[in-house]
Design an enzyme around this catalytic site. Structure first.
Site, PDB file in Angstrom:
ATOM      1  N   ARG A 127      74.281 149.534  33.859  1.00 50.98           N
ATOM      2  CA  ARG A 127      74.836 148.889  32.659  1.00 50.98           C
ATOM      3  C   ARG A 127      76.223 149.385  32.247  1.00 50.98           C
ATOM      4  O   ARG A 127      76.726 148.970  31.500  1.00 50.98           O
ATOM      5  CB  ARG A 127      73.785 149.362  31.594  1.00 50.98           C
ATOM      6  CG  ARG A 127      73.904 148.464  30.347  1.00 50.98           C
ATOM      7  CD  ARG A 127      72.564 149.126  29.344  1.00 50.98           C
ATOM      8  NE  ARG A 127      72.578 150.427  29.323  1.00 50.98           N
ATOM      9  CZ  ARG A 127      71.565 151.069  29.027  1.00 50.98           C
ATOM     10  NH1 ARG A 127      70.498 150.414  28.963  1.00 50.98           N
ATOM     11  NH2 ARG A 127      71.687 152.395  28.551  1.00 50.98           N
ATOM     12  N   TYR A 187      88.703 133.974  13.568  1.00 51.41           N
ATOM     13  CA  TYR A 187      87.575 133.240  14.124  1.00 51.41           C
ATOM     14  C   TYR A 187      86.168 133.536  13.186  1.00 51.41           C
ATOM     15  O   TYR A 187      85.768 134.423  12.847  1.00 51.41           O
ATOM     16  CB  TYR A 187      87.374 133.712  15.267  1.00 51.41           C
ATOM     17  CG  TYR A 187      86.266 133.307  16.325  1.00 51.41           C
ATOM     18  CD1 TYR A 187      86.227 131.833  16.727  1.00 51.41           C
ATOM     19  CD2 TYR A 187      85.168 134.065  16.643  1.00 51.41           C
ATOM     20  CE1 TYR A 187      85.418 131.337  17.480  1.00 51.41           C
ATOM     21  CE2 TYR A 187      83.995 133.267  17.357  1.00 51.41           C
ATOM     22  CZ  TYR A 187      83.962 131.980  17.862  1.00 51.41           C
ATOM     23  OH  TYR A 187      83.095 131.540  18.504  1.00 51.41           O
ATOM     24  N   ASP A 243      92.911 139.742  17.718  1.00 51.47           N
ATOM     25  CA  ASP A 243      92.581 138.792  18.717  1.00 51.47           C
ATOM     26  C   ASP A 243      93.526 137.982  19.322  1.00 51.47           C
ATOM     27  O   ASP A 243      94.093 137.270  18.612  1.00 51.47           O
ATOM     28  CB  ASP A 243      91.576 137.740  17.982  1.00 51.47           C
ATOM     29  CG  ASP A 243      90.886 136.690  18.665  1.00 51.47           C
ATOM     30  OD1 ASP A 243      91.236 136.229  19.760  1.00 51.47           O
ATOM     31  OD2 ASP A 243      89.757 136.440  18.655  1.00 51.47           O
ATOM     32  N   LYS A 255      87.500 131.495  27.171  1.00 53.47           N
ATOM     33  CA  LYS A 255      88.522 130.367  26.918  1.00 53.47           C
ATOM     34  C   LYS A 255      89.516 130.311  28.138  1.00 53.47           C
ATOM     35  O   LYS A 255      89.126 130.015  29.192  1.00 53.47           O
ATOM     36  CB  LYS A 255      89.202 130.781  25.583  1.00 53.47           C
ATOM     37  CG  LYS A 255      88.253 130.843  24.589  1.00 53.47           C
ATOM     38  CD  LYS A 255      87.324 129.504  24.092  1.00 53.47           C
ATOM     39  CE  LYS A 255      86.213 130.116  23.228  1.00 53.47           C
ATOM     40  NZ  LYS A 255      86.802 130.692  21.980  1.00 53.47           N
TER      41      LYS A 255
HETATM   42  C1  LIG Z   1      85.741 131.420  20.961  1.00 56.83           C
HETATM   43  C2  LIG Z   1      86.510 132.254  20.358  1.00 56.83           C
HETATM   44  C3  LIG Z   1      86.033 133.759  20.184  1.00 56.83           C
HETATM   45  C4  LIG Z   1      84.506 133.765  20.573  1.00 56.83           C
HETATM   46  O1  LIG Z   1      84.309 133.801  22.229  1.00 56.83           O
HETATM   47  P1  LIG Z   1      82.745 133.625  22.392  1.00 56.83           P
HETATM   48  O2  LIG Z   1      82.955 133.782  23.957  1.00 56.83           O
HETATM   49  O3  LIG Z   1      82.584 132.032  22.242  1.00 56.83           O
HETATM   50  O4  LIG Z   1      82.095 134.509  21.823  1.00 56.83           O
HETATM   51  C5  LIG Z   1      86.846 134.493  19.648  1.00 56.83           C
HETATM   52  N1  LIG Z   1      88.325 134.390  19.146  1.00 56.83           N
HETATM   53  C6  LIG Z   1      88.567 133.194  19.246  1.00 56.83           C
HETATM   54  C7  LIG Z   1      89.956 132.791  18.764  1.00 56.83           C
HETATM   55  C8  LIG Z   1      87.906 132.124  19.865  1.00 56.83           C
HETATM   56  O5  LIG Z   1      88.557 130.962  20.043  1.00 56.83           O
END
Ligand SMILES: *Cc1c(COP(=O)(O)O)cnc(C)c1O
Length: 395
Positions: free
Chosen positions: A61, A114, A186, A211
């Site tokens: 883990r 987000y 982020d 992404k």
């Molecule tokens: C999609 C996204 C997230 C979340 O990512 P997931 O893997 O879908 O949980 C966080 N921040 C931004 C800017 C995003 O576009």
């Protein structure tokens, strides 16, 4: 690094890091890539080994060589002390926030952040007795006036992935630190190739690895990269909560990262090409792309970023819902879907008014978000031109 890879006196380029960091062929019979490790149980040879707990892996883990490889690459790219791979971008946000906060504390969240992260704050942190306030993404040094005695975390997302305000990370970091809080950024849009928030004063950087890192719309992942001072709290909370990322997912992240530099370069050029083209179309009232001189935060973007991403917004002249449907429903190449970062282009109508709580969104017209993938540019423009014509007719 691969065994015979020796960094020169100067720092290796990101292209070299992406191709050589985080893999050790000599550990895997010479095979180039770290294999998928699947495993919960890790064996101990002797009672002394079991008691000492000094061997590299104790239980699956906490990670395995496949997840470690990804963490090494992202740490190198972000200039971080360490990185943890977690199951999703949202998990990266939630763990990062919880690492800074306890009952009675307060968090300041950018109004551009987000949406599921906001929902976590409103729906979970509030329940745990943590105050949640939102701030204007363009606050910059003005954040100092918003800091309260119990503010322990500030969350930024630059640029906001629906509305594309660029945030002044050095100013936010200074205000957060003066008030005794950590700054979480982020950085999903630019990737660490074009923006390095830790070098600008942030304490924690999160990515939706789903992404750009994965790049093929086929896996979920998140990463949390920190300074040395913020690391222990992040790793403690992740361990306590039991978040774990499988070797299968980690393998896909590593595979995506190997080509991140050339994909980002292509995404950047293509997105800019389409964004500039859209700016010249009659039905378009604004294009929200920080790398365009028309963007209100263009100078800030130029100061703090070395490139731009695949994603931007645009606003079409006011029209009824039927026109929006006419725009998106008959596209041949662009599709509608959440997420972004894959090889395929996406176009999403955005209902921004209900997502704002600090300042109402006042821009007239219909907001869309575009992720520009790898189709031919002329084909994409033809698809968009036809959609704009349908919009104009239905308006
Ligand atoms: C999609 C996204 C997230 C979340 O990512 P997931 O893997 O879908 O949980 C966080 N921040 C931004 C800017 C995003 O576009």
């Amino acid at each position: 690094m691969t065994e015979n890879f020796r960094p020169a006196e100067t720092e290796p380029s990101v292209e070299t890091l992406l191709t050589h960091a985080g893999r050790r062929p000599e550990d895997h019979f010479g095979f180039v890539n770290t294999p998928v490790f699947r495993g919960s149980t890790v064996l101990f040879k002797t009672l002394a080994d079991l008691e000492a707990q000094t061997q590299h892996y104790l239980y699956g883990r906490a990670g395995n060589p496949t997840t470690d490889g990804v963490e090494t690459i992202v740490s190198e790219l972000e200039g971080a002390y360490r990185t943890k791979l977690v199951p999703s971008g949202l998990a990266a946000i939630t763990i990062a926030l919880m690492s800074c906060l306890e009952t009675g504390d307060e968090v300041l969240i950018s109004d551009s952040a987000y949406e599921p992260g906001r929902k976590f704050a409103d729906g979970f942190l509030e329940r745990m007795g943590i105050g949640v306030r939102y701030y204007d993404p363009r606050s910059g040094a003005g954040l100092a006036a918003l800091m309260g005695p119990r503010t322990k975390a500030v969350l930024a997302e630059s640029p906001g992935s629906l509305t594309f305000e660029v945030q002044d990370i050095p100013a936010l970091a200074a205000a957060a630190h003066a008030g005794g809080a950590r700054l979480i950024v982020d950085n999903s849009w630019a990737s660490p190739l074009y923006h390095r928030p830790l070098a600008l004063g942030a304490d924690i950087v999160v990515h939706a690895g789903t992404k750009m890192f994965v790049g093929h719309s086929d896996a979920f992942a998140g990463t949390i990269s920190t300074t040395e001072a913020a690391w222990a709290d992040v790793e403690r909370i992740r361990t306590l909560l039991g978040f774990f990322t499988s070797g299968d997912e980690a393998f896909l992240v590593a595979r995506g990262l190997r080509t991140l530099a050339i994909r980002m370069k292509e995404h950047q050029e293509r997105a800019l090409h389409i964004a500039s083209w859209l700016e010249r179309q009659d039905e378009v009232s604004a294009v929200l792309h920080p790398a365009l001189p028309s963007h209100p935060d263009h100078e800030l973007w130029k100061r703090d970023f070395t490139g731009s991403g695949s994603l931007f917004g645009f606003v079409l002249k006011p029209a009824r819902r039927e026109a929006v449907a006419a725009f998106v429903d008959h596209m041949q190449l662009l599709s509608m879907g959440f997420s972004w970062g894959g090889y395929e282009s996406l176009c999403l109508p955005v209902n921004i008014s209900r997502a704002r709580t600090v300042e109402p969104w006042t821009r007239e017209g219909n907001l869309f978000r575009l992720h520009v993938g790898f189709e031919g540019l002329e084909d994409l423009k033809a698809d968009l031109a036809a959609a704009l014509e349908r919009y104009a007719r239905a308006r």
